[in-house]
Motif scaffolding. Structure first.
Motif, PDB file in Angstrom:
ATOM      1  N   LYS A   1     -13.653  -2.400 -20.706  1.00 52.95           N
ATOM      2  CA  LYS A   1     -12.259  -2.400 -21.176  1.00 52.95           C
ATOM      3  C   LYS A   1     -11.264  -2.184 -20.041  1.00 52.95           C
ATOM      4  N   LYS A   2     -11.644  -1.389 -19.074  1.00 52.37           N
ATOM      5  CA  LYS A   2     -10.748  -1.086 -17.958  1.00 52.37           C
ATOM      6  C   LYS A   2     -10.952  -2.019 -16.778  1.00 52.37           C
ATOM      7  N   LYS A   3     -12.106  -2.661 -16.722  1.00 49.72           N
ATOM      8  CA  LYS A   3     -12.470  -3.490 -15.569  1.00 49.72           C
ATOM      9  C   LYS A   3     -11.454  -4.597 -15.301  1.00 49.72           C
ATOM     10  N   LYS A   4     -11.010  -5.292 -16.353  1.00 47.35           N
ATOM     11  CA  LYS A   4     -10.071  -6.404 -16.183  1.00 47.35           C
ATOM     12  C   LYS A   4      -8.762  -5.926 -15.565  1.00 47.35           C
ATOM     13  N   GLU A   5      -8.249  -4.825 -16.076  1.00 45.00           N
ATOM     14  CA  GLU A   5      -6.978  -4.280 -15.567  1.00 45.00           C
ATOM     15  C   GLU A   5      -7.107  -3.829 -14.110  1.00 45.00           C
ATOM     16  N   ILE A   6      -8.193  -3.135 -13.808  1.00 48.67           N
ATOM     17  CA  ILE A   6      -8.406  -2.639 -12.447  1.00 48.67           C
ATOM     18  C   ILE A   6      -8.638  -3.801 -11.486  1.00 48.67           C
ATOM     19  N   ALA A   7      -9.389  -4.809 -11.934  1.00 46.03           N
ATOM     20  CA  ALA A   7      -9.625  -5.985 -11.087  1.00 46.03           C
ATOM     21  C   ALA A   7      -8.308  -6.692 -10.770  1.00 46.03           C
ATOM     22  N   LYS A   8      -7.421  -6.774 -11.761  1.00 47.98           N
ATOM     23  CA  LYS A   8      -6.118  -7.394 -11.540  1.00 47.98           C
ATOM     24  C   LYS A   8      -5.326  -6.612 -10.491  1.00 47.98           C
ATOM     25  N   GLU A   9      -5.321  -5.286 -10.613  1.00 42.44           N
ATOM     26  CA  GLU A   9      -4.605  -4.439  -9.652  1.00 42.44           C
ATOM     27  C   GLU A   9      -5.201  -4.581  -8.248  1.00 42.44           C
ATOM     28  N   LEU A  10      -6.532  -4.644  -8.168  1.00 44.34           N
ATOM     29  CA  LEU A  10      -7.183  -4.807  -6.865  1.00 44.34           C
ATOM     30  C   LEU A  10      -6.835  -6.155  -6.237  1.00 44.34           C
ATOM     31  N   ASN A  11      -6.809  -7.195  -7.055  1.00 42.31           N
ATOM     32  CA  ASN A  11      -6.443  -8.517  -6.542  1.00 42.31           C
ATOM     33  C   ASN A  11      -5.012  -8.529  -6.026  1.00 42.31           C
ATOM     34  N   GLU A  12      -4.119  -7.851  -6.741  1.00 39.55           N
ATOM     35  CA  GLU A  12      -2.727  -7.754  -6.290  1.00 39.55           C
ATOM     36  C   GLU A  12      -2.635  -6.980  -4.976  1.00 39.55           C
ATOM     37  N   LEU A  13      -3.404  -5.902  -4.867  1.00 32.39           N
ATOM     38  CA  LEU A  13      -3.418  -5.110  -3.637  1.00 32.39           C
ATOM     39  C   LEU A  13      -3.974  -5.929  -2.478  1.00 32.39           C
ATOM     40  N   LYS A  14      -5.035  -6.657  -2.728  1.00 31.55           N
ATOM     41  CA  LYS A  14      -5.639  -7.492  -1.685  1.00 31.55           C
ATOM     42  C   LYS A  14      -4.651  -8.562  -1.223  1.00 31.55           C
ATOM     43  N   GLU A  15      -3.962  -9.183  -2.171  1.00 34.32           N
ATOM     44  CA  GLU A  15      -2.978 -10.202  -1.824  1.00 34.32           C
ATOM     45  C   GLU A  15      -1.827  -9.599  -1.021  1.00 34.32           C
ATOM     46  N   LYS A  16      -1.371  -8.430  -1.445  1.00 34.52           N
ATOM     47  CA  LYS A  16      -0.278  -7.755  -0.726  1.00 34.52           C
ATOM     48  C   LYS A  16      -0.710  -7.400   0.695  1.00 34.52           C
ATOM     49  N   ALA A  17      -1.920  -6.857   0.839  1.00 34.82           N
ATOM     50  CA  ALA A  17      -2.427  -6.495   2.163  1.00 34.82           C
ATOM     51  C   ALA A  17      -2.552  -7.732   3.042  1.00 34.82           C
ATOM     52  N   THR A  18      -3.084  -8.803   2.486  1.00 34.96           N
ATOM     53  CA  THR A  18      -3.245 -10.044   3.242  1.00 34.96           C
ATOM     54  C   THR A  18      -1.896 -10.574   3.700  1.00 34.96           C
ATOM     55  N   ASN A  19      -0.904 -10.565   2.819  1.00 32.52           N
ATOM     56  CA  ASN A  19       0.430 -11.049   3.176  1.00 32.52           C
ATOM     57  C   ASN A  19       1.093 -10.164   4.224  1.00 32.52           C
ATOM     58  N   LEU A  20       0.949  -8.854   4.083  1.00 29.32           N
ATOM     59  CA  LEU A  20       1.531  -7.942   5.078  1.00 29.32           C
ATOM     60  C   LEU A  20       0.877  -8.127   6.441  1.00 29.32           C
ATOM     61  N   ILE A  21      -0.410  -8.339   6.463  1.00 32.50           N
ATOM     62  CA  ILE A  21      -1.123  -8.563   7.724  1.00 32.50           C
ATOM     63  C   ILE A  21      -0.631  -9.850   8.373  1.00 32.50           C
ATOM     64  N   LEU A  22      -0.482 -10.903   7.591  1.00 36.27           N
ATOM     65  CA  LEU A  22       0.012 -12.172   8.130  1.00 36.27           C
ATOM     66  C   LEU A  22       1.438 -12.030   8.664  1.00 36.27           C
ATOM     67  N   GLU A  23       2.291 -11.336   7.915  1.00 33.15           N
ATOM     68  CA  GLU A  23       3.670 -11.108   8.374  1.00 33.15           C
ATOM     69  C   GLU A  23       3.691 -10.324   9.686  1.00 33.15           C
ATOM     70  N   LYS A  24       2.862  -9.282   9.760  1.00 25.42           N
ATOM     71  CA  LYS A  24       2.810  -8.465  10.971  1.00 25.42           C
ATOM     72  C   LYS A  24       2.273  -9.279  12.137  1.00 25.42           C
ATOM     73  N   LYS A  25       1.299 -10.140  11.871  1.00 23.07           N
ATOM     74  CA  LYS A  25       0.749 -10.992  12.925  1.00 23.07           C
ATOM     75  C   LYS A  25       1.831 -11.929  13.460  1.00 23.07           C
ATOM     76  N   ARG A  26       2.614 -12.505  12.548  1.00 28.16           N
ATOM     77  CA  ARG A  26       3.712 -13.377  12.980  1.00 28.16           C
ATOM     78  C   ARG A  26       4.708 -12.602  13.837  1.00 28.16           C
ATOM     79  N   GLU A  27       5.021 -11.391  13.388  1.00 27.80           N
ATOM     80  CA  GLU A  27       5.963 -10.544  14.127  1.00 27.80           C
ATOM     81  C   GLU A  27       5.447 -10.254  15.540  1.00 27.80           C
ATOM     82  N   LEU A  28       4.179  -9.856  15.631  1.00 26.28           N
ATOM     83  CA  LEU A  28       3.607  -9.516  16.933  1.00 26.28           C
ATOM     84  C   LEU A  28       3.503 -10.744  17.835  1.00 26.28           C
ATOM     85  N   LEU A  29       3.129 -11.883  17.266  1.00 25.74           N
ATOM     86  CA  LEU A  29       3.015 -13.104  18.061  1.00 25.74           C
ATOM     87  C   LEU A  29       4.384 -13.603  18.514  1.00 25.74           C
TER      88      LEU A  29
END
Length: 80
Positions: free
Chosen positions: A42-70
């Motif tokens: 019952k909780k797995k779907k909700e938690i998986a959604k939150e984890l996917n959002e966190l992963k996407e946010k982390a990936t986007n922040l890393i890409l933005e920071k990479k662009r900034e540093l480059l």
């Protein structure tokens, strides 16, 4: 999970270390995905959604920071 460490990153090496720490094979976010098998269905779907959002946010922040540093080093064309 706090992504504020991104603000402390000053080099591409530090950024890669943070990426591995969060998203690598044994990274923090990856480990949370592996723990989903222990969560009630019952909780797995909700938690998986939150984890996917966190992963996407982390990936986007890393890409933005990479662009900034480059852009600071004049190597912006090296973004993969």
């Amino acid at each position: 999970m706090d992504l504020s460490e991104m603000n402390k990153v000053l080099t591409l090496d530090e950024l890669e270390n943070l990426r591995v720490k969060l998203l690598g094979k044994n990274g923090l976010i990856t480990q949370k995905f592996k723990e989903l098998k222990n969560i009630a269905p019952k909780k797995k779907k909700e938690i998986a959604k939150e984890l996917n959002e966190l992963k996407e946010k982390a990936t986007n922040l890393i890409l933005e920071k990479k662009r900034e540093l480059l852009s600071k080093t004049g190597e912006l064309g090296k973004i993969k």
